[in-house]
Motif scaffolding. Structure first.
Motif, PDB file in Angstrom:
ATOM      1  N   ASP A 260       0.902  -1.264  -0.027  1.00 56.51           N
ATOM      2  CA  ASP A 260      -0.018   0.008  -0.045  1.00 56.51           C
ATOM      3  C   ASP A 260       0.921   1.236   0.016  1.00 56.51           C
ATOM      4  N   VAL A 261       0.996   2.027  -1.060  1.00 57.78           N
ATOM      5  CA  VAL A 261       2.148   2.923  -1.328  1.00 57.78           C
ATOM      6  C   VAL A 261       1.250   4.480  -1.247  1.00 57.78           C
ATOM      7  N   THR A 262       1.977   5.203  -0.448  1.00 56.86           N
ATOM      8  CA  THR A 262       1.958   6.766  -0.340  1.00 56.86           C
ATOM      9  C   THR A 262       3.231   7.451  -0.951  1.00 56.86           C
ATOM     10  N   LEU A 263       2.762   8.115  -1.876  1.00 55.81           N
ATOM     11  CA  LEU A 263       3.819   8.945  -2.619  1.00 55.81           C
ATOM     12  C   LEU A 263       3.545  10.365  -2.449  1.00 55.81           C
ATOM     13  N   VAL A 264       4.685  10.953  -1.799  1.00 56.50           N
ATOM     14  CA  VAL A 264       4.702  12.529  -1.503  1.00 56.50           C
ATOM     15  C   VAL A 264       5.439  12.984  -2.563  1.00 56.50           C
ATOM     16  N   CYS A 265       4.813  13.798  -3.508  1.00 55.01           N
ATOM     17  CA  CYS A 265       5.790  14.606  -4.576  1.00 55.01           C
ATOM     18  C   CYS A 265       5.833  15.801  -4.444  1.00 55.01           C
ATOM     19  N   GLY A 266       7.103  16.346  -4.539  1.00 57.46           N
ATOM     20  CA  GLY A 266       7.457  17.921  -4.596  1.00 57.46           C
ATOM     21  C   GLY A 266       7.370  18.209  -6.368  1.00 57.46           C
ATOM     22  N   LYS A 267       8.386  18.932  -6.758  1.00 57.28           N
ATOM     23  CA  LYS A 267       8.369  19.406  -8.228  1.00 57.28           C
ATOM     24  C   LYS A 267       8.695  18.258  -8.967  1.00 57.28           C
ATOM     25  N   THR A 268       8.291  17.576  -9.813  1.00 57.68           N
ATOM     26  CA  THR A 268       8.418  16.307 -10.684  1.00 57.68           C
ATOM     27  C   THR A 268       8.317  16.401 -12.193  1.00 57.68           C
ATOM     28  N   ASP A 269       9.142  15.796 -13.024  1.00 58.54           N
ATOM     29  CA  ASP A 269       8.652  15.731 -14.139  1.00 58.54           C
ATOM     30  C   ASP A 269       7.998  14.444 -14.525  1.00 58.54           C
ATOM     31  N   GLY A 270       7.248  14.405 -15.583  1.00 54.37           N
ATOM     32  CA  GLY A 270       6.410  13.484 -15.941  1.00 54.37           C
ATOM     33  C   GLY A 270       5.049  13.093 -14.854  1.00 54.37           C
ATOM     34  N   THR A 271       4.380  12.136 -14.973  1.00 56.40           N
ATOM     35  CA  THR A 271       3.214  11.727 -14.110  1.00 56.40           C
ATOM     36  C   THR A 271       3.677  10.555 -13.230  1.00 56.40           C
ATOM     37  N   PRO A 272       3.114  10.449 -12.008  1.00 52.43           N
ATOM     38  CA  PRO A 272       3.457   9.809 -11.150  1.00 52.43           C
ATOM     39  C   PRO A 272       2.696   8.497 -11.401  1.00 52.43           C
ATOM     40  N   PRO A 273       3.195   7.210 -11.083  1.00 53.40           N
ATOM     41  CA  PRO A 273       2.637   6.044 -11.441  1.00 53.40           C
ATOM     42  C   PRO A 273       1.197   5.917 -10.772  1.00 53.40           C
ATOM     43  N   SER A 274       0.414   5.248 -11.612  1.00 49.21           N
ATOM     44  CA  SER A 274      -0.970   4.856 -11.157  1.00 49.21           C
ATOM     45  C   SER A 274      -1.003   3.725 -10.047  1.00 49.21           C
ATOM     46  N   GLY A 275      -2.174   3.748  -9.339  1.00 48.01           N
ATOM     47  CA  GLY A 275      -2.218   2.458  -8.295  1.00 48.01           C
ATOM     48  C   GLY A 275      -1.596   2.996  -6.829  1.00 48.01           C
ATOM     49  N   VAL A 276      -1.199   4.246  -6.908  1.00 50.76           N
ATOM     50  CA  VAL A 276      -0.702   4.663  -5.591  1.00 50.76           C
ATOM     51  C   VAL A 276      -1.465   5.888  -5.017  1.00 50.76           C
ATOM     52  N   GLN A 277      -1.320   6.268  -3.725  1.00 53.72           N
ATOM     53  CA  GLN A 277      -1.801   7.316  -3.285  1.00 53.72           C
ATOM     54  C   GLN A 277      -0.960   8.563  -3.450  1.00 53.72           C
ATOM     55  N   THR A 278      -1.167   9.596  -4.363  1.00 48.91           N
ATOM     56  CA  THR A 278      -0.313  10.490  -4.594  1.00 48.91           C
ATOM     57  C   THR A 278      -0.711  11.831  -4.090  1.00 48.91           C
ATOM     58  N   ILE A 279       0.221  12.299  -2.996  1.00 51.03           N
ATOM     59  CA  ILE A 279       0.044  13.683  -2.624  1.00 51.03           C
ATOM     60  C   ILE A 279       1.137  14.599  -2.960  1.00 51.03           C
ATOM     61  N   ARG A 280       0.631  15.860  -3.579  1.00 48.77           N
ATOM     62  CA  ARG A 280       1.314  16.702  -3.886  1.00 48.77           C
ATOM     63  C   ARG A 280       1.750  17.933  -2.848  1.00 48.77           C
ATOM     64  N   VAL A 281       2.788  18.157  -2.669  1.00 49.36           N
ATOM     65  CA  VAL A 281       3.282  19.372  -2.106  1.00 49.36           C
ATOM     66  C   VAL A 281       4.182  20.284  -2.527  1.00 49.36           C
ATOM     67  N   GLU A 282       4.436  21.380  -2.136  1.00 53.27           N
ATOM     68  CA  GLU A 282       5.545  22.385  -2.724  1.00 53.27           C
ATOM     69  C   GLU A 282       6.558  22.666  -2.001  1.00 53.27           C
ATOM     70  N   SER A 283       6.662  23.051  -0.821  1.00 48.11           N
ATOM     71  CA  SER A 283       7.808  23.411  -0.003  1.00 48.11           C
ATOM     72  C   SER A 283       8.362  22.043   1.065  1.00 48.11           C
ATOM     73  N   ALA A 284       9.564  22.330   1.560  1.00 51.31           N
ATOM     74  CA  ALA A 284      10.265  21.508   2.391  1.00 51.31           C
ATOM     75  C   ALA A 284       9.073  21.390   3.735  1.00 51.31           C
ATOM     76  N   GLU A 285       8.610  22.487   4.259  1.00 50.48           N
ATOM     77  CA  GLU A 285       7.755  22.386   5.268  1.00 50.48           C
ATOM     78  C   GLU A 285       6.531  21.609   5.044  1.00 50.48           C
ATOM     79  N   GLN A 286       6.110  21.901   3.921  1.00 48.55           N
ATOM     80  CA  GLN A 286       4.798  21.139   3.333  1.00 48.55           C
ATOM     81  C   GLN A 286       5.345  19.400   3.447  1.00 48.55           C
ATOM     82  N   MET A 287       6.157  19.497   2.904  1.00 47.51           N
ATOM     83  CA  MET A 287       6.447  17.695   2.804  1.00 47.51           C
ATOM     84  C   MET A 287       6.654  17.247   4.146  1.00 47.51           C
ATOM     85  N   LYS A 288       7.431  17.989   5.045  1.00 42.63           N
ATOM     86  CA  LYS A 288       7.802  17.425   6.440  1.00 42.63           C
ATOM     87  C   LYS A 288       6.381  17.245   6.948  1.00 42.63           C
ATOM     88  N   GLU A 289       5.277  18.095   6.931  1.00 39.82           N
ATOM     89  CA  GLU A 289       3.973  18.227   7.596  1.00 39.82           C
ATOM     90  C   GLU A 289       3.333  16.749   7.393  1.00 39.82           C
TER      91      GLU A 289
END
Length: 410
Positions: A232-261
């Protein structure tokens, strides 16, 4: 012993090559293993083998025309795409590979492929010179970088009279690849994995920011492998190229503080944490509300340290003596003294494993499809991996992380 495919829905796409006749055997094998097979054929494919043959073998209607909507309650190519556990294109001609790589949709097969979120397996077949053409090679590499799996053509006598690489893989070989994807080992089944990917973005003003060259490809590779291994995969993404893989829970963030939270709120529920994101070390002290106007010849920015997410995880984990905690995998992107800096980071951040690479080395680092890494463990473990695909790196690192997991239930 061959595993059952009962309960699995497979879309079988057949394109217009002489090897289309082998698709009948492939369809029969899959039905015999319990799969529900839905067949799509290009117009060219129907010149080599009839839809009636595949309908009889699959026991389902065969789709050949995107405009032939037999059920007013559904849009067929969307309905079939949503239902698929796997899409297999066999044989895949050079034309179909080009359509897939470039997003063309002018028939039932290519239109459905654009709507599919399930894994895709491709078995190409063509003349040896066509297979070796730079355009075909580029298309294959492009598709592989998006996660498409290939069963490469075999070498032998071709229908055109040439002898070389280009003949469709035998149906049993394709079936083995399908079984591996759908019913193969799932070493992380029941486990929860958190992965971070990409670079963080630290705003200076509404139109400017500080970031780095991370593409997110390494983190995406980890997410794909963990997903395919049953996690059961949770993927926390900042700035990326391309599209995250399907079949996982993807959470988009921008800053380091947001990612830490986001990360720290989910770490306690995880079995493995892979910190592949390239988090900015500093952020502007003040974020301007409006765009900074160009006035003076120089501009001075005051920067402050960002929170260290990996260290925060390590400190949280260290405060849980005797309690179950996730295996933590960190990354060290270096340009010099790789081993010394990696081991120092391993000790300071209290990781279980550190994956270190020299991002200045050709074939490694940001934006590439390959990587060259060394993996270090807190127990003195060290393993050096030669240049390989990022997916292969992810597979090996997750194997090492799995070997350090506490038994389930503890």
């Amino acid at each position: 012993m061959v595993k059952s495919l009962a309960g699995k829905t497979i879309l079988l796409g057949i394109s217009g090559g002489i090897a289309a006749y082998k698709a009948a055997t492939l369809c029969s094998r899959l039905v015999g293993l319990g799969a529900s097979v839905r067949v799509m054929m290009t117009e060219g494919a129907t010149k080599f083998i009839t839809p009636l043959t595949l309908q009889t073998l699959s026991r389902h209607p065969v789709a050949t025309d995107v405009f032939d909507e037999r059920d007013a309650a559904i849009v067929q190519h969307i309905d079939w795409a949503d239902a698929a556990d796997l899409v297999v294109v066999a044989p895949a001609t050079a034309n179909v590979l080009s359509k897939m790589a470039n997003g063309l949709a002018d028939d039932m097969l290519s239109t459905t492929l654009l709507a599919v979120t399930a894994p895709v397996l491709v078995a190409p077949a063509m003349n040896v010179h066509m297979w070796e053409h730079p355009a075909v090679i580029d298309n294959v590499n492009k598709l592989a970088s998006r996660g498409v799996t290939f069963v490469e053509p075999g070498t032998g006598q071709l229908a055109c009279g040439y002898v070389g690489k280009g003949r469709l893989a035998e149906p049993d070989e394709i079936v083995d690849a399908i079984v591996e994807i759908l019913a193969g080992p799932r070493p992380l089944a029941g486990r929860r994995v958190l992965i971070t990917a990409g670079g963080t973005l630290e705003r200076i003003d509404p139109v400017r920011y500080i970031t780095n060259d991370s593409s997110g490809k390494m983190g995406f590779a980890f997410a794909e492998v963990a997903r395919d291994w049953g996690a059961d995969v949770t993927l926390v993404c900042g700035k990326t190229d391309g599209t995250p893989p399907s079949g996982v829970q993807t959470i988009r963030v921008e800053s380091a503080e947001q990612m830490k939270e986001v990360v720290m709120s989910r770490v306690p529920q995880m079995d493995i944490v892979v910190k592949a994101a390239a988090v900015a070390d500093y952020r502007p002290l003040h974020r301007e509300e409006h765009k900074i106007k160009k006035k003076a010849e120089t501009l001075t920015l005051s920067l402050v340290r960002n929170p260290d997410i990996l260290q925060a995880i390590g400190e949280w984990k260290q405060a849980l003596p005797g309690k179950r905690a996730p295996v933590v995998v960190g990354f060290a992107a270096e340009t010099m003294e790789l081993e010394r800096n990696a081991l120092d980071k391993l000790n300071r951040k209290k990781c279980d494993l550190i994956v270190a690479n020299n991002v200045a080395q050709e074939g490694a680092g940001f934006g590439t499809d390959t990587n060259i890494v060394s993996v270090y463990g807190a127990d003195g473990f060290a393993e050096h991996l030669p240049q390989m695909s990022k997916k292969a790196v992810a597979q090996r690192v997750l194997e090492l992380a799995k070997s350090r997991l506490a038994p389930e239930g503890l």
